[in-house]
Design a protein around this motif. Sequence first.
Motif, mmCIF file in Angstrom:
data_model
loop_
_atom_site.group_PDB
_atom_site.id
_atom_site.type_symbol
_atom_site.label_atom_id
_atom_site.label_comp_id
_atom_site.label_asym_id
_atom_site.label_seq_id
_atom_site.Cartn_x
_atom_site.Cartn_y
_atom_site.Cartn_z
ATOM 1 N N SER A 125 0.835 -1.177 0.014
ATOM 2 C CA SER A 125 -0.067 -0.243 -0.140
ATOM 3 C C SER A 125 0.937 1.161 0.114
ATOM 4 C CB SER A 125 -0.853 0.059 1.332
ATOM 5 O OG SER A 125 -1.840 -1.253 1.268
ATOM 6 N N LEU A 126 0.284 2.354 -0.282
ATOM 7 C CA LEU A 126 0.876 3.634 -0.426
ATOM 8 C C LEU A 126 0.039 4.625 0.003
ATOM 9 C CD1 LEU A 126 3.030 5.603 -1.418
ATOM 10 C CD2 LEU A 126 1.879 5.760 -3.816
ATOM 11 N N GLU A 168 1.345 -3.158 15.528
ATOM 12 C CA GLU A 168 1.422 -4.269 14.555
ATOM 13 C C GLU A 168 1.584 -3.499 13.234
ATOM 14 O OE1 GLU A 168 -1.023 -7.996 12.954
ATOM 15 O OE2 GLU A 168 -1.732 -7.038 14.869
ATOM 16 N N LEU A 169 0.895 -2.431 13.081
ATOM 17 C CA LEU A 169 0.577 -1.724 11.721
ATOM 18 C C LEU A 169 1.813 -0.846 11.641
ATOM 19 C CD1 LEU A 169 -0.585 -1.041 9.118
ATOM 20 C CD2 LEU A 169 -2.126 0.439 10.417
ATOM 21 N N LYS A 170 2.180 -0.372 12.536
ATOM 22 C CA LYS A 170 3.684 0.518 12.649
ATOM 23 C C LYS A 170 4.549 -0.073 12.095
ATOM 24 C CE LYS A 170 3.675 3.441 16.262
ATOM 25 N NZ LYS A 170 4.321 3.927 17.530
ATOM 26 N N ALA A 171 4.902 -1.374 12.664
ATOM 27 C CA ALA A 171 6.008 -2.070 12.139
ATOM 28 C C ALA A 171 5.989 -2.051 10.520
ATOM 29 C CB ALA A 171 5.892 -3.483 12.924
ATOM 30 N N CYS A 172 4.867 -2.298 10.016
ATOM 31 C CA CYS A 172 4.844 -2.342 8.677
ATOM 32 C C CYS A 172 5.210 -1.001 7.855
ATOM 33 C CB CYS A 172 3.439 -2.810 8.085
ATOM 34 S SG CYS A 172 3.035 -4.544 8.983
ATOM 35 N N VAL A 173 5.078 0.109 8.308
ATOM 36 C CA VAL A 173 5.409 1.206 7.763
ATOM 37 C C VAL A 173 6.765 1.603 7.550
ATOM 38 C CG1 VAL A 173 4.965 3.539 8.029
ATOM 39 C CG2 VAL A 173 3.024 2.124 8.742
ATOM 40 N N LEU A 174 6.860 2.143 6.223
ATOM 41 C CA LEU A 174 8.219 2.637 5.659
ATOM 42 C C LEU A 174 7.826 4.124 5.461
ATOM 43 C CD1 LEU A 174 9.451 -0.287 3.459
ATOM 44 C CD2 LEU A 174 10.452 0.312 5.543
ATOM 45 N N MET A 175 8.333 5.146 6.246
ATOM 46 C CA MET A 175 8.190 6.486 6.086
ATOM 47 C C MET A 175 9.363 7.166 5.422
ATOM 48 S SD MET A 175 6.604 8.817 9.047
ATOM 49 C CE MET A 175 8.004 8.972 10.081
ATOM 50 N N GLN A 176 8.856 8.057 4.222
ATOM 51 C CA GLN A 176 9.400 8.899 3.501
ATOM 52 C C GLN A 176 10.205 9.956 4.676
ATOM 53 O OE1 GLN A 176 7.700 11.080 0.700
ATOM 54 N NE2 GLN A 176 9.430 11.708 -0.365
ATOM 55 N N GLY A 177 11.553 10.022 4.456
ATOM 56 C CA GLY A 177 12.575 10.996 5.210
ATOM 57 C C GLY A 177 13.407 10.083 6.176
ATOM 58 N N LEU A 227 12.030 2.558 -1.423
ATOM 59 C CA LEU A 227 11.279 1.625 -2.538
ATOM 60 C C LEU A 227 11.759 0.264 -2.508
ATOM 61 C CD1 LEU A 227 10.744 4.288 -5.479
ATOM 62 C CD2 LEU A 227 9.005 3.693 -3.485
ATOM 63 N N GLU A 228 13.196 0.090 -2.139
ATOM 64 C CA GLU A 228 13.773 -1.067 -2.354
ATOM 65 C C GLU A 228 13.429 -1.976 -1.380
ATOM 66 O OE1 GLU A 228 18.166 -0.192 -2.781
ATOM 67 O OE2 GLU A 228 17.960 0.060 -4.715
ATOM 68 N N ARG A 229 13.403 -1.325 -0.002
ATOM 69 C CA ARG A 229 13.047 -1.917 1.154
ATOM 70 C C ARG A 229 11.329 -2.383 0.899
ATOM 71 N NH1 ARG A 229 14.814 1.669 6.164
ATOM 72 N NH2 ARG A 229 17.098 1.623 5.778
ATOM 73 N N HIS A 230 10.573 -1.579 0.617
ATOM 74 C CA HIS A 230 9.258 -1.906 0.185
ATOM 75 C C HIS A 230 9.239 -3.023 -0.562
ATOM 76 C CE1 HIS A 230 4.987 -1.421 -0.386
ATOM 77 N NE2 HIS A 230 5.227 -1.384 -1.944
ATOM 78 N N VAL A 245 3.781 -1.006 4.014
ATOM 79 C CA VAL A 245 2.877 0.090 3.700
ATOM 80 C C VAL A 245 4.028 1.334 3.659
ATOM 81 C CG1 VAL A 245 1.204 1.503 4.787
ATOM 82 C CG2 VAL A 245 1.304 -0.874 5.254
ATOM 83 N N LEU A 246 3.829 1.927 2.499
ATOM 84 C CA LEU A 246 4.744 3.185 2.421
ATOM 85 C C LEU A 246 3.783 4.431 2.820
ATOM 86 C CD1 LEU A 246 6.057 2.562 -1.323
ATOM 87 C CD2 LEU A 246 7.314 2.856 0.889
ATOM 88 N N PHE A 247 4.567 5.414 3.473
ATOM 89 C CA PHE A 247 4.083 6.547 4.122
ATOM 90 C C PHE A 247 4.813 7.792 3.173
ATOM 91 C CE2 PHE A 247 1.526 6.713 8.472
ATOM 92 C CZ PHE A 247 0.799 5.687 7.731
ATOM 93 N N GLY A 248 4.164 8.611 2.615
ATOM 94 C CA GLY A 248 4.986 9.523 1.730
ATOM 95 C C GLY A 248 4.489 10.838 1.450
ATOM 96 N N LEU A 249 4.946 11.805 0.787
ATOM 97 C CA LEU A 249 4.382 13.135 0.486
ATOM 98 C C LEU A 249 4.349 13.299 -1.034
ATOM 99 C CD1 LEU A 249 6.726 14.936 3.321
ATOM 100 C CD2 LEU A 249 4.309 14.393 3.305
ATOM 101 N N ALA A 250 4.342 14.323 -1.514
ATOM 102 C CA ALA A 250 3.963 14.729 -2.840
ATOM 103 C C ALA A 250 5.158 14.015 -3.800
ATOM 104 C CB ALA A 250 4.208 16.187 -3.264
#
Length: 717
Positions: free
Chosen positions: A545-546, A565-574, A582-585, A596-601
């Motif tokens: 997910s993005l 549990e969900l926080k452990a799945c999140v990869l956050m920009q920055g 993206l490679e980790r995802h 789950v990717l968290f990102g900006l513009a």
Amino acid sequence: MLTPDEKQLMQRCLDAIRERSPGFRARRPQLQMIAAVAHALARVDASDAERSDGAHLAVIEAGTGTGKTVAYLLPALVLAHLRGRKLVVSSSTVTLQEQLLHKDVPDLLRFLPFPVSYVVAKGRRRFLCPARLAQRLDQQAAVEPRDAPGQQDDAAADGAGVRPLRWFSRLAEAFDAGRWCGDRDAWPQVIPESVWASVTTDRPGCLGSRCPSYARCPFYQARQRAKEADLTIANHDLVLAAADMEPGSTLPDLREALVVFDEAHSLPSKVVDHCASRHSVCSAASWVSHAARDARAAVTALRLGRFGPDLPDPALPAARLCAALERLLEAVGRHCEFAGQQRISRFAGGVLPVEVRKAGAAVLDAARAMGQDLLTLRTALVDRAGDRAEAVQPHLATLGGYFPKLEELVATWDWMLCDETQHPLPVARWVERHAGSGGGDDFLVCAAPISGGPRLRELLWNKVGAAVLTSATLRACGRFAMFLEEAGLQGYAALEPLALASPFDYGRRAVLHIPGVRADPRDAAAHGQEIVRRLPALLARQRGSLVLFASARQMREVQAALPDELKACVLMQGECSRRELLERHRARIDAGERSVLFGLASLAEGVDLPGEYCTHVICAKLPFSVPDNPLEETRREWIEAQGRSAFLERSVPEVGIRLAQATGRLLRTDDDHGTVTVLDPRLGRTHWGRMLLRGLPPFRIVIGDRPLDAPGLAEAA
């Protein structure tokens, strides 16, 4: 016009791709685009009358999956080959440049019956200056002890705490041995900016052919390769800079070239950034004094003679400039208000107080005089370089660093003081307060035109041989009007923009979901809390997910409040570079894990996550611009002064383009499927929200909180 030979060769190339490329399917939109690109670029030899009507230009929106890279490269390369022209392809991102260089161009060339040489063009600052590296190595070795035997060599790390001498030694050793070409991007690790800035140079600090290292200079070698190449892969910033310089200096002569702008939707904002200027007030006084000191030191060290008419003393205009900056500081202090934490003071209507205008005029006059004196001194240094190049180069490099600063200062006050009756659009003018190096306040004087359209027309469209502008998102709310205005393309009678729909089956394979969010998105705290409550259920059945946010602050707050549990799945920009993120995802998805990717513009465009890498795109909020941006404020002020709606004419269309880019992350191939969820109820409840929906692909639209697969839920908006 296209000749029979050109048409025949294009058809031969397309047939070769069909026959020898497994799985290739020539879709109707792609064939339409090939024809449109070919007819526009064939006008490179058009008459002045045809060019004045824009016959040499094409604007093409090609939906995701059209195959637009092949659709512009194939006809452009054929025409460049048969007509003996150079081809320049410009992108907005390094990612797309690398994709063109390493994948798209080589893949296509396998099917062409003629050779094509190609290079990536980069600015001078991306290349090593061997002369400066040698000087820095000698200077640093004199003040920094060399490593003891057996001491760990950590210069390959991220640069934190690494002594400069280690970096200089490694760079010099690799370059001299031929293991490194001098391109910053080719070094395997990240070179710290403080290190790199001291071993590269710009045009004013370069001796050119008089430099002892000229024969092995990476920049000049790359420039020669670019001159000889059939295809040059560039970026928008470099093309804009080249268009403002002597033709052929960094890119092929654009007046004779075929040019394709991919991701052209970003070109208008790029030219605004290109035109925008700013300078500090207090810091400027400091470097002006240093420039005068270094100029005198060069004259003394090289025994250039006494100051006089042939060699003016830069210290005199420098003293005038410092005095003018002091008066400007006083005027800014009197006329700019910074209440509380406010950091920006905008001049409403672009009108400068008389005292600020007078001080600025004095700054401009003194800066021009100092720049002319430094230029005269530079000429004297270059003339002396013939027999003393090694002695001259350090002084030239030092003085060269002041030219861009003076040019920026002059450009700022050119915009601040320009007569707006001579410009079709107003100029935004403002001052920003920030912490100075001495602990007190410093101020940035800033100016920018509200649109780069007139500048694009002047720099490119009236001069370029022929050009194609393409992207998946050029229309806003289904209309080209805003892009044509911002890109300076209005009024060309022969220019008829072309919109090619994506071949993907959005109605069957994709859902646009607008849940019944109750919190007002303008209430950041309440809206963030509702996002936190909804995300676990929205992401429960998704592997890839993005989640896109309009605010970095909200992104961090939501991530911090998620269940563990969900926080452990999140990869956050920055948290790391975009590439590593993206490679980790992808690695997690490949391993059968959830990600789950968290990102900006920046993650809303140019990101390719096909298949299971992304089956759900969630937009936390409609991406409106920051309301206190002084450029946006000036633009809205100008529109409203004419009795028009800035919200409907600017804000909504801009959101429409950003939303289209974000939703375009979902379907990347024919076999993809998934959901786009927008957690902003205004998209489904307001009349302007329905305008935004008209500019999106034909999703199946679902409004409400019941399960997406429940019968009878789809509602056409």
